[in-house]
Design a protein around this motif. Structure first.
Motif, PDB file in Angstrom:
ATOM      1  N   LEU A 209      18.683  26.415 -47.101  1.00  0.00           N
ATOM      2  CA  LEU A 209      17.871  25.242 -47.418  1.00  0.00           C
ATOM      3  C   LEU A 209      16.988  24.818 -46.249  1.00  0.00           C
ATOM      4  O   LEU A 209      15.887  24.313 -46.448  1.00  0.00           O
ATOM      5  N   VAL A 210      17.470  25.019 -45.024  1.00  0.00           N
ATOM      6  CA  VAL A 210      16.666  24.649 -43.853  1.00  0.00           C
ATOM      7  C   VAL A 210      15.467  25.577 -43.709  1.00  0.00           C
ATOM      8  O   VAL A 210      14.344  25.131 -43.467  1.00  0.00           O
ATOM      9  N   PHE A 211      15.688  26.878 -43.877  1.00  0.00           N
ATOM     10  CA  PHE A 211      14.614  27.839 -43.612  1.00  0.00           C
ATOM     11  C   PHE A 211      13.818  28.241 -44.848  1.00  0.00           C
ATOM     12  O   PHE A 211      12.730  28.804 -44.713  1.00  0.00           O
ATOM     13  N   ARG A 212      14.340  27.989 -46.050  1.00  0.00           N
ATOM     14  CA  ARG A 212      13.630  28.324 -47.282  1.00  0.00           C
ATOM     15  C   ARG A 212      13.633  27.135 -48.241  1.00  0.00           C
ATOM     16  O   ARG A 212      14.118  27.241 -49.369  1.00  0.00           O
ATOM     17  N   PRO A 213      13.090  25.988 -47.833  1.00  0.00           N
ATOM     18  CA  PRO A 213      13.134  24.817 -48.715  1.00  0.00           C
ATOM     19  C   PRO A 213      12.195  24.998 -49.914  1.00  0.00           C
ATOM     20  O   PRO A 213      11.256  25.786 -49.878  1.00  0.00           O
ATOM     21  N   ASP A 214      12.480  24.247 -50.959  1.00  0.00           N
ATOM     22  CA  ASP A 214      11.605  24.228 -52.133  1.00  0.00           C
ATOM     23  C   ASP A 214      10.278  23.603 -51.717  1.00  0.00           C
ATOM     24  O   ASP A 214      10.246  22.499 -51.170  1.00  0.00           O
ATOM     25  N   PRO A 215       9.147  24.294 -51.963  1.00  0.00           N
ATOM     26  CA  PRO A 215       7.868  23.733 -51.518  1.00  0.00           C
ATOM     27  C   PRO A 215       7.467  22.462 -52.255  1.00  0.00           C
ATOM     28  O   PRO A 215       6.713  21.648 -51.727  1.00  0.00           O
ATOM     29  N   ASP A 216       7.953  22.274 -53.471  1.00  0.00           N
ATOM     30  CA  ASP A 216       7.586  21.085 -54.252  1.00  0.00           C
ATOM     31  C   ASP A 216       8.810  20.540 -54.986  1.00  0.00           C
ATOM     32  O   ASP A 216       8.915  20.647 -56.200  1.00  0.00           O
ATOM     33  N   PRO A 217       9.755  19.935 -54.230  1.00  0.00           N
ATOM     34  CA  PRO A 217      10.974  19.443 -54.889  1.00  0.00           C
ATOM     35  C   PRO A 217      10.688  18.236 -55.774  1.00  0.00           C
ATOM     36  O   PRO A 217       9.814  17.430 -55.482  1.00  0.00           O
ATOM     37  N   GLU A 218      11.422  18.173 -56.874  1.00  0.00           N
ATOM     38  CA  GLU A 218      11.301  17.029 -57.780  1.00  0.00           C
ATOM     39  C   GLU A 218      12.610  16.253 -57.751  1.00  0.00           C
ATOM     40  O   GLU A 218      13.679  16.838 -57.915  1.00  0.00           O
ATOM     41  N   TRP A 219      12.521  14.961 -57.560  1.00  0.00           N
ATOM     42  CA  TRP A 219      13.698  14.106 -57.561  1.00  0.00           C
ATOM     43  C   TRP A 219      13.873  13.523 -58.948  1.00  0.00           C
ATOM     44  O   TRP A 219      12.931  13.050 -59.559  1.00  0.00           O
ATOM     45  N   THR A 220      15.097  13.582 -59.414  1.00  0.00           N
ATOM     46  CA  THR A 220      15.375  12.991 -60.714  1.00  0.00           C
ATOM     47  C   THR A 220      15.642  11.504 -60.536  1.00  0.00           C
ATOM     48  O   THR A 220      15.914  11.026 -59.440  1.00  0.00           O
ATOM     49  N   GLY A 221      15.563  10.814 -61.619  1.00  0.00           N
ATOM     50  CA  GLY A 221      15.828   9.382 -61.567  1.00  0.00           C
ATOM     51  C   GLY A 221      16.456   8.939 -62.871  1.00  0.00           C
ATOM     52  O   GLY A 221      16.836   9.741 -63.714  1.00  0.00           O
ATOM     53  N   GLY A 222      16.594   7.670 -63.033  1.00  0.00           N
ATOM     54  CA  GLY A 222      17.098   7.095 -64.272  1.00  0.00           C
ATOM     55  C   GLY A 222      18.497   7.538 -64.633  1.00  0.00           C
ATOM     56  O   GLY A 222      19.423   7.477 -63.823  1.00  0.00           O
ATOM     57  N   ARG A 223      18.637   8.030 -65.869  1.00  0.00           N
ATOM     58  CA  ARG A 223      19.943   8.389 -66.421  1.00  0.00           C
ATOM     59  C   ARG A 223      20.596   9.528 -65.644  1.00  0.00           C
ATOM     60  O   ARG A 223      21.805   9.493 -65.396  1.00  0.00           O
ATOM     61  N   VAL A 224      19.842  10.528 -65.251  1.00  0.00           N
ATOM     62  CA  VAL A 224      20.409  11.673 -64.530  1.00  0.00           C
ATOM     63  C   VAL A 224      20.979  11.227 -63.186  1.00  0.00           C
ATOM     64  O   VAL A 224      22.085  11.619 -62.806  1.00  0.00           O
ATOM     65  N   LEU A 225      20.246  10.411 -62.481  1.00  0.00           N
ATOM     66  CA  LEU A 225      20.720   9.907 -61.192  1.00  0.00           C
ATOM     67  C   LEU A 225      21.969   9.038 -61.368  1.00  0.00           C
ATOM     68  O   LEU A 225      22.915   9.123 -60.583  1.00  0.00           O
ATOM     69  N   ALA A 226      21.997   8.235 -62.424  1.00  0.00           N
ATOM     70  CA  ALA A 226      23.168   7.398 -62.699  1.00  0.00           C
ATOM     71  C   ALA A 226      24.391   8.261 -63.021  1.00  0.00           C
ATOM     72  O   ALA A 226      25.501   7.966 -62.566  1.00  0.00           O
ATOM     73  N   LEU A 227      24.208   9.340 -63.781  1.00  0.00           N
ATOM     74  CA  LEU A 227      25.317  10.248 -64.086  1.00  0.00           C
ATOM     75  C   LEU A 227      25.819  10.951 -62.823  1.00  0.00           C
ATOM     76  O   LEU A 227      27.029  11.142 -62.660  1.00  0.00           O
ATOM     77  N   GLN A 228      24.915  11.328 -61.941  1.00  0.00           N
ATOM     78  CA  GLN A 228      25.334  11.952 -60.691  1.00  0.00           C
ATOM     79  C   GLN A 228      26.135  10.976 -59.831  1.00  0.00           C
ATOM     80  O   GLN A 228      27.164  11.341 -59.259  1.00  0.00           O
ATOM     81  N   ALA A 229      25.671   9.745 -59.739  1.00  0.00           N
ATOM     82  CA  ALA A 229      26.392   8.732 -58.965  1.00  0.00           C
ATOM     83  C   ALA A 229      27.761   8.446 -59.593  1.00  0.00           C
ATOM     84  O   ALA A 229      28.765   8.334 -58.883  1.00  0.00           O
TER      85      ALA A 229
END
Length: 144
Positions: free
Chosen positions: A52-72
């Motif tokens: 992850l340090v040397f090959r990061p995603d060039p355009d990461p997308e952060w989820t929000g809303g329901r998905v983030l609540a389920l992860q928490a």
């Protein structure tokens, strides 16, 4: 940048995990000891962190809303599981955790409960009979 931050966090976690595993002691005569699996897992975690340090995603997308609540909620459930496994016992705590996680993933209540029980019993048998490890029986319902 977020992938690199997570990668560094994984590397630090792997270092701590591997080091702290070396402190484990057990009163049984297993030639590998209880530190073997965590010490084998720590370098794998560190390698994933390096990736992850040397090959990061060039355009990461952060989820929000329901998905983030389920992860928490999943993180909170895992913490509750860690706190309840000894007093509730492995079978009860694992059944509840697996059933609630299955429901959070969209399973109907009855199949979620059935899969929770199946996972709990199956892993209990694997650990106790297959690997000859003892799991907490629980003190919550034990008489005094």
């Amino acid at each position: 940048m977020s992938d690199r931050i997570v990668g560094v966090g994984l590397i630090l976690l792997a270092a701590w995990y591997g080091w702290s595993a070396g402190q484990y002691e057990a009163a049984f005569a297993d030639p590998l000891g209880p530190a073997a699996f965590p010490q084998l897992l720590a370098p794998v975690i560190a390698l994933l962190g390096l990736w992850l340090v040397f090959r990061p995603d060039p355009d990461p997308e952060w989820t929000g809303g329901r998905v983030l609540a389920l992860q928490a909620a999943s993180v909170v459930l895992m913490l509750a599981y860690a706190l309840l496994i000894v007093p509730a016992g492995y079978l009860l705590a694992t059944t509840i955790l697996a059933a609630v996680l299955a429901a959070m993933l969209g399973a109907r209540p009855l199949p979620a409960a059935a899969s929770g029980a199946a996972v709990s019993i199956g892993t209990y048998l694997l650990f106790t009979w297959g690997l000859e490890l003892s799991l907490p029986g629980g003190t919550l319902f034990a008489g005094s």
